[in-house]
Write a protein that holds these residues in place. Structure first.
Motif, mmCIF file in Angstrom:
data_model
loop_
_atom_site.group_PDB
_atom_site.id
_atom_site.type_symbol
_atom_site.label_atom_id
_atom_site.label_comp_id
_atom_site.label_asym_id
_atom_site.label_seq_id
_atom_site.Cartn_x
_atom_site.Cartn_y
_atom_site.Cartn_z
ATOM 1 N N ARG A 150 0.840 -1.212 0.000
ATOM 2 C CA ARG A 150 0.000 0.000 0.000
ATOM 3 C C ARG A 150 0.869 1.254 0.000
ATOM 4 N NH1 ARG A 150 -5.061 1.462 0.179
ATOM 5 N NH2 ARG A 150 -5.564 -0.712 -0.133
ATOM 6 N N GLY A 152 3.729 1.507 -1.492
ATOM 7 C CA GLY A 152 4.542 1.566 -2.702
ATOM 8 C C GLY A 152 5.910 0.940 -2.564
ATOM 9 N N LEU A 154 7.221 -1.952 -3.109
ATOM 10 C CA LEU A 154 6.730 -3.180 -3.717
ATOM 11 C C LEU A 154 7.708 -4.342 -3.600
ATOM 12 C CD1 LEU A 154 5.018 -1.686 -6.889
ATOM 13 C CD2 LEU A 154 4.007 -2.192 -4.659
ATOM 14 N N ASP A 190 0.315 -3.990 -8.926
ATOM 15 C CA ASP A 190 1.034 -2.712 -8.891
ATOM 16 C C ASP A 190 2.413 -2.809 -9.538
ATOM 17 O OD1 ASP A 190 -1.021 -1.366 -7.636
ATOM 18 O OD2 ASP A 190 -0.291 -1.794 -5.616
ATOM 19 N N GLN A 191 2.993 -4.003 -9.520
ATOM 20 C CA GLN A 191 4.307 -4.200 -10.151
ATOM 21 C C GLN A 191 4.198 -4.403 -11.660
ATOM 22 O OE1 GLN A 191 5.598 -7.572 -7.720
ATOM 23 N NE2 GLN A 191 7.297 -6.343 -6.949
ATOM 24 N N ASP A 225 -9.218 -3.653 -10.383
ATOM 25 C CA ASP A 225 -8.112 -2.730 -10.634
ATOM 26 C C ASP A 225 -7.277 -3.194 -11.829
ATOM 27 O OD1 ASP A 225 -8.748 -0.998 -8.550
ATOM 28 O OD2 ASP A 225 -7.428 -2.004 -7.113
ATOM 29 N N ARG A 229 -6.501 -1.241 -15.403
ATOM 30 C CA ARG A 229 -5.141 -0.970 -15.884
ATOM 31 C C ARG A 229 -4.905 -1.567 -17.266
ATOM 32 N NH1 ARG A 229 -0.981 -0.457 -11.152
ATOM 33 N NH2 ARG A 229 -2.316 0.155 -9.415
ATOM 34 N N SER A 262 -11.714 2.057 -5.776
ATOM 35 C CA SER A 262 -11.457 1.364 -7.043
ATOM 36 C C SER A 262 -12.621 1.520 -8.009
ATOM 37 C CB SER A 262 -11.199 -0.122 -6.777
ATOM 38 O OG SER A 262 -10.017 -0.313 -6.033
#
Length: 312
Positions: A150, A152, A154, A190-191, A225, A229, A262
């Motif tokens: 959360r 960042g 990662l 996120d990665q 999410d 993306r 989201s």
């Protein structure tokens, strides 16, 4: 319940307290008993343990109260109970100590007090690791890994979550493994990791088998999410809406805040500014209820930018 009534009739205060605590723990893992019944069982157990001069039993009951308050979206009460339990005689019970530190971390995380939450999670991990409580150590690793994601951080998040999964290979704790997989999948989204979808789908399937509504909602939220993306905003909206339908069935305002955020992002990606603002506003109000000022301010900025047509 029968054991508790027998102990009560016989005047066995300690037996009644133990039975109440066991009942409260059982109910806390099931969907069929109401919030007030769970809180009443744990609260009465705490009173009886105190009356019998059993500090460890009382700490266990107060720790359960903290867990319940956190589950029902009252982090301030959860934090108070966790601190009270940690101030009692928990030295000889490492599993309890580690579990209460976890509850403390969850409560701080819900309030946006992320540095303090990290300290609590790492303390839980250290206590569990020092005493060989591998399942609880894995849960602490998952919690801190999810927090790092959360924030960042990662690579750190992925490392902690993979370590949690390694520990859980030798521990019969299916729900903890599903939670660790879910958190890893969120980080992989996120990665930009191509394994994110398969990780999340595996976590979702596990949560469905186990009947874990929270995990199902969280996994669907993360898949929403991912759809956004990948340029599929319509599917993102539908998936987040499904997550919200599940989350509305139980009282976790933090989870619902995440999903509303989201959902707003998905509506915005689809070009529906009004629906985005509505969802973001719901998320802002939930974070305000939790006293999570950082998230309130971030969402207020999103809402303002959408109103002026400058939102990204």
């Amino acid at each position: 319940a029968l054991a508790r009534r027998c102990c009560e009739a016989a005047g066995d205060v300690l037996g009644e307290a133990v039975a109440l605590l066991g009942t409260g723990l059982l109910w806390s893992n099931g969907p069929d008993v109401g919030e007030q019944e769970q809180l009443a069982a744990a609260g009465r157990a705490a009173e009886l343990f105190a009356a019998h001069g059993e500090p460890l039993g009382r700490a266990s009951a107060v720790g359960l109260l903290g867990y319940l308050h956190q589950s029902y979206g009252r982090p301030a009460e959860a934090l108070r109970c966790a601190d009270e339990a940690l101030g009692a005689s928990t030295v000889d019970h490492p599993h309890l100590t580690a579990t209460v530190w976890l509850t403390r971390g969850f409560a701080l995380n819900a309030q946006g007090r992320y540095d303090e939450a990290e300290v609590a999670y790492l303390r839980a991990r250290r206590v569990a690791a020092d005493h060989g409580v591998r399942g609880t150590e894995a849960m602490a690793l998952r919690a801190v890994g999810s927090l790092y994601g959360r924030l960042g951080r990662l690579d750190e998040a992925s490392r902690h979550l993979r370590r949690a999964l390694d520990l859980l290979r030798d521990v019969d704790h299916a729900s903890a493994r599903a939670a660790a997989l879910l958190s890893l999948g969120v980080v992989q989204v996120d990665q930009g990791d191509p394994r994110a979808r398969s990780t999340l789908e595996e976590a979702l399937a596990a949560c469905r088998r186990l009947g874990v509504g929270y995990g199902q909602a969280r996994a669907l939220n993360a898949l929403g999410d991912l759809h956004r993306r990948e340029g599929r905003p319509d599917l993102a909206v539908a998936t987040c809406a499904e997550a919200l339908r599940i989350a509305d069935g139980f009282g976790d305002p933090l989870l619902r805040a995440w999903i509303h955020r989201s959902l707003g992002d998905a509506h915005h990606a689809r070009g529906d500014r009004a629906a985005a603002v509505e969802a973001w506003s719901a998320a802002r109000d939930l974070h305000a209820r939790l006293a999570n000022q950082g998230e309130v301010e971030a969402l207020a900025a999103l809402i303002a930018s959408a109103g002026t047509g400058t939102g990204g």
